[in-house]
Structure formats: C-alpha cells, structure tokens
Design a protein around this motif. Structure first.
Motif: not given
Length: 392
Positions: A49-53, A254-257, A267-274, A310-313
């Motif tokens: 998990q990573v913090a996103v904006t 947008k996230a920073y890793l 591109p096959e990686t599936r993400f879930l935004l909360r 705003g912020p999300a995860e």
C-alpha cells in the motif's frame, strides 16, 4: 499303593519330551505419518500500500490576456465547455481602440494612394526640370570657358570671370538637385516609407481585434471553475491570474515509490484506491523513467470510477518472485542449505533447493520439479530414507 498309582501319570507327563516352540515374527519398522503438498509453479506476491494524491487530470491557472476592468464573472463551481467565457472585462475601451486603429489604417492607406498618384504625375515635370538644369549647366560652362580665354588675352576683367564661375557652380548645383529628385522618385523611397506605415497600421488593427477578443477570458478546456481570483469592478492586468479550471470529473492518482519498487509495477498490476470508505479499481497509466530530486519515481494511476480530489490510499499485489510455490513450513534450513523432503515411493528424499523469497506463509524456491509431492509440515527429526505414511 493307591497313592503311587495316582502319582504315576504325573511322572510320565513330566518325563515326556517337550515340543519345539514356534519362532516369533520380526517387528515391522515404524512409519512416520506425514501430510504432503504438490509443488506448483506460480508468482509469489505480497500486499502493498502507498499514499496517493488524487488530482485533476487537467488543472490550469488561466491568466488575463489583456488589461481591463472586470464587468462580471461566473461563480466558482460552474461547469463550462471549451471556449466558454468565465471572466468578462468591460469591452468599451477595446472597441474604441479598435475603431481608432481602423481609422489610422484608413489614413495610412489614403496617404499611400495619394503619394502613388503624385509620383505618377511628378515624373514628367522632374524630368523636364532635369533637362532645363542640364541646358543651363552647359551654357554656364561655355560662358565660363570663354571668359577664361578672354581673360588670358586681357579682354575680360578678373572680377567678371569670378561672376561667370559662380554662375557655373550654381548651374551645376541646380542640375545635381534635379537629378537627385528624379533618382529619389525612381527609388520610391517615400512610397516605401508610406507602405511601412500602412503595415504598421494593419498590425495595430489586428492587435486591437485580439485585445477585444481577450476582453472575454475563456476556458481553454471543458471542466469546472474551481476558483475565481477577481471580482466585479476590479482591474486586472495582462498575465494576472483570473480563474482556476480543472477536470474534477477526471482524476489521476499520483504516488511516489523507490525505483526498485516502481520497476516491479506493470500494466497488469491491479490497484485498489481507498478513500473515505470507498474502494475503486485503478490501473497504471504511466511512471517516470528516472527518479526526481527526492530520489523517488512518480507513478500515475487512472481510477475507473469517480472519486474526490485529495488524499487516498492505493493497495496492490506486488510481485516478489516467480518459481515453485510452497508453504514456508515445507522448507527447512539444514547446514546452511534450504531443503525440502519429497515423497519417493514410501520413503523420504531430501532435496536441496534455492530459496528465492518468502512472504507470509508462502515461499518461492528453485530446483524442484513441478508436481513433486513435498512433505508439509516437516516433522521434527525427519531424515533421508525414513519410511513414510501419507495421511490424506
């Protein structure tokens, strides 16, 4: 006598030969009861998990293209189409400037036309003046030459010769002036200057027309007016920000890793935004090739459903390794080497493997054939060659 007869059978029985006892059967070796798991190839993943904006896909601070007084504005929150006006300046000064520019253009064109007509009518007169000046110059030259001859024989006074010389020089100057006037006419220098003035006047008209268009500050793309920075009656200058426009219905996360983690995303990686209890699927849109000044790689995700700026995860399954997947309790460390115990017939076979990665209760290894039955969990004390009983 009777006692002796009773003891006789007992004595005979005691003296009778004993039969040979049957040999006892050998005890069967004990078997170790085990459970097994089938080795299968797969991808070992871990939950990350990573913090996103969440930001608008397009976000722009729109500036004024002309200076003027604000007449009216649309309120913040208004949805506008591309090219629709948001801030309106008082158009009167721009309309007056355009009228003046058009008048200046008309005057410059009239001057050019008048000069063209004058040039076409003046050339014969200038040519005639040049011919008359040449005739006068020739006559003055002859008189001057004759005067010098007369002076030489004493038939003319020196003062009279000076007068003839002055007349000759004056005629020569008049001829040069007439010739220069005709040459200037042929070069059309005055005409070129007027043509430049007409071009400058046309530029002024185009500038005034552009300023009149800039009196309405329009939306460069379809979106929502997030904020208006000017009020009615205020003066706004060229380049001052007028309003902020954003595509609030089309957001990007947008996230920073770290570079090594970003490199594992595909591109096959599936993400879930909360966000605020809401979960929305997302996909990888792009990522930068090189880290920024913070030594992190920018990763941009595209949500597949509306969210709020705003912020999300962001949660996703990160690929750790690819190989033979086994439960971690099926792999044992012996003498600094990772090993597993496979079922071969009814005995245990010790197989060394290379541990690629371990995540939670799963491990990825190399050096094992897919489909092999592996003991899981490994009983304490199990050794190579032990008899096994597989418990289903």
């Amino acid at each position: 006598m009777r006692k002796a007869l009773l003891l006789l059978p007992l004595l005979l029985l005691a003296c009778a030969p004993k039969k040979a006892e049957a040999p006892q059967a050998e005890a069967e070796p004990s078997r170790v009861q085990v459970r097994v798991v089938e080795a299968r190839r797969g991808v070992l993943e871990r939950a990350a998990q990573v913090a996103v904006t969440l930001q608008a896909e397009r976000d722009s601070l729109v500036a004024a293209g002309a200076s003027g007084r604000v007449q009216r504005t649309l309120p913040a929150g208004s949805r506008v189409a591309q090219g629709e006006g948001v801030v309106f300046l008082d158009p009167a000064p721009f309309q007056e400037a355009l009228a003046q520019a058009r008048l200046a253009l008309a005057q410059a064109e009239a001057n050019l036309e008048r000069t063209k007509n004058q040039i076409s009518g003046n050339r014969p007169a200038l040519l005639a003046q040049l011919e008359a000046a040449k005739a006068q110059l020739d006559a003055a030259r002859r008189r001057y030459e004759e005067g010098k001859a007369l002076l030489a024989v004493g038939a003319l006074a020196p003062l009279d010769l000076k007068t003839l010389e002055a007349q000759y020089q004056q005629a020569q100057s008049a001829y040069e002036s007439a010739k220069e006037a005709l040459d200037r006419l042929d070069r059309a220098e005055d005409l070129r200057l007027l043509e430049l003035q007409v071009e400058a006047a046309r530029l002024q008209v185009r500038q005034a027309e552009r300023n009149l268009k800039e009196a309405t500050i329009r939306a460069p793309f379809a979106g929502e007016v997030v904020e208006v920075y000017v009020k009615e009656g205020e003066f706004v200058g060229v380049g001052n920000r007028a309003f902020r426009l954003a595509t609030t219905d089309r957001l990007l996360a947008k996230a920073y890793l770290p570079p090594e983690e970003a490199a594992r995303l595909t591109p096959e990686t599936r993400f879930l935004l909360r966000q605020s209890g809401q979960e929305v699927p997302a996909r990888l849109l792009r990522k930068t090739d090189l880290p920024g000044q913070n030594r992190l790689v920018e990763v941009v995700l595209k949500p597949e459903a509306p969210l709020t700026p705003g912020p999300a995860e962001a949660r996703y399954q990160e690929k750790v390794a690819e190989g033979i997947l086994l439960p971690t309790l099926a792999v044992r460390a012996e003498e600094g080497q990772a090993v597993v115990y496979a079922v071969e017939g009814d005995r245990a076979r010790r197989l060394p493997v290379r541990l690629l990665a371990q995540e939670g209760d799963k491990a990825a290894v190399e050096g094992l054939t897919e489909g092999t039955l592996v003991v899981y969990p490994v009983p304490e004390g199990l050794r190579e060659g032990d008899l096994l009983e597989v418990v289903r």
